[in-house]
Design a protein around this motif. Sequence first.
Motif, PDB file in Angstrom:
ATOM      1  N   UNK A  22       0.878  -1.209  -0.063  1.00  0.00           N
ATOM      2  CA  UNK A  22      -0.019  -0.247   0.052  1.00  0.00           C
ATOM      3  C   UNK A  22       0.969   1.166   0.257  1.00  0.00           C
ATOM      4  N   UNK A  23       1.870   0.425   0.364  1.00  0.00           N
ATOM      5  CA  UNK A  23       2.995   2.480   0.209  1.00  0.00           C
ATOM      6  C   UNK A  23       3.288   2.845  -1.071  1.00  0.00           C
ATOM      7  N   UNK A  24       2.972   2.451  -2.060  1.00  0.00           N
ATOM      8  CA  UNK A  24       3.310   2.492  -3.462  1.00  0.00           C
ATOM      9  C   UNK A  24       2.139   3.720  -3.696  1.00  0.00           C
TER      10      UNK A  24
ATOM     11  N   UNK B 154       2.969   7.740  -4.782  1.00  0.00           N
ATOM     12  CA  UNK B 154       2.073   8.083  -5.974  1.00  0.00           C
ATOM     13  C   UNK B 154       1.227   9.657  -5.703  1.00  0.00           C
ATOM     14  N   UNK B 155       1.206   9.742  -4.661  1.00  0.00           N
ATOM     15  CA  UNK B 155       0.059  10.835  -3.848  1.00  0.00           C
ATOM     16  C   UNK B 155       1.450  11.821  -4.037  1.00  0.00           C
TER      17      UNK B 155
ATOM     18  N   UNK C  93      12.280   2.409 -12.162  1.00  0.00           N
ATOM     19  CA  UNK C  93      13.263   3.158 -13.113  1.00  0.00           C
ATOM     20  C   UNK C  93      13.466   4.574 -12.161  1.00  0.00           C
ATOM     21  N   UNK C  94      12.198   4.625 -11.851  1.00  0.00           N
ATOM     22  CA  UNK C  94      11.730   6.012 -11.214  1.00  0.00           C
ATOM     23  C   UNK C  94      13.247   6.631 -10.456  1.00  0.00           C
TER      24      UNK C  94
ATOM     25  N   UNK D 265      11.975  12.832  -3.526  1.00  0.00           N
ATOM     26  CA  UNK D 265      13.027  12.342  -2.432  1.00  0.00           C
ATOM     27  C   UNK D 265      12.032  11.167  -1.452  1.00  0.00           C
ATOM     28  N   UNK D 266      10.587  11.502  -1.012  1.00  0.00           N
ATOM     29  CA  UNK D 266      10.297  10.668   0.144  1.00  0.00           C
ATOM     30  C   UNK D 266       9.435   9.548  -0.535  1.00  0.00           C
ATOM     31  N   UNK D 267       8.817  10.688  -1.521  1.00  0.00           N
ATOM     32  CA  UNK D 267       8.746   9.200  -2.543  1.00  0.00           C
ATOM     33  C   UNK D 267       8.737   8.243  -3.091  1.00  0.00           C
ATOM     34  N   UNK D 268      10.235   8.457  -3.256  1.00  0.00           N
ATOM     35  CA  UNK D 268      11.124   7.198  -4.084  1.00  0.00           C
ATOM     36  C   UNK D 268      11.276   5.953  -2.697  1.00  0.00           C
ATOM     37  N   UNK D 269      11.484   7.084  -1.626  1.00  0.00           N
ATOM     38  CA  UNK D 269      11.485   6.249  -0.481  1.00  0.00           C
ATOM     39  C   UNK D 269      10.703   5.189   0.039  1.00  0.00           C
TER      40      UNK D 269
END
Length: 204
Positions: A105-107, A111-112, A152-153, A164-168
């Motif tokens: 669910x963290x995906x 995305x947000x 890849x993002x 950076x938070x999204x990538x984490x």
Amino acid sequence: MNDDTIPAGHRRDGQGRLVPEANIKPIDRLRDELVRELYAKAEKLHDAIAAFKLEAFSAIDTFAQMSAEEYQVSLGGKKGNITLLSFDGEIRVQRAVAEYIQFDERLQAAKELIDECLHEWTIGARPEVSTLVQDAFRVDAAGKLRTGSILALRRLDITDERWLRAMKAIADAVQVVGSRSYVRFHRRDASGEYQALSLDIAGV
């Protein structure tokens, strides 16, 4: 009913009906015999390949452990990619492990955060990023997320704190749900390129 209950001189057709052999056309009997003969041979070949696969994995694991013991190291488990070369480098044997992953669910949180970034960044300023991100979250023909595109993002050189938070969040959302091991064989050709030895009927 199974084959043991079929009366002598009869065969069962595709609809489960008992048909006297005298009423079966010769070409239909020959077709039946050919299909069964080829399947029986293919089944034996399948079993032989399965046995060889087990033998190959066992031999590679044993050799890797023996090699590691030279450095007084004990390998934990049988996971990981290994490449072995013949002394002249002509033949290569590889054990490859492919992991199957999915996102939890963290995906959605990732995305947000990404959507926030894209909403703020104008299309004119970063069109390539917007296109790449929107494409990454598209599903494939089976309705599944394309994990490779999403992962890849993380290679994009973007320093926005939200990005950076999204990538984490993407990294944390990765869940390994299974793995499959392969063994591959290659021989170097005259040009120095390794050519795969196909053990797939379609590739032979």
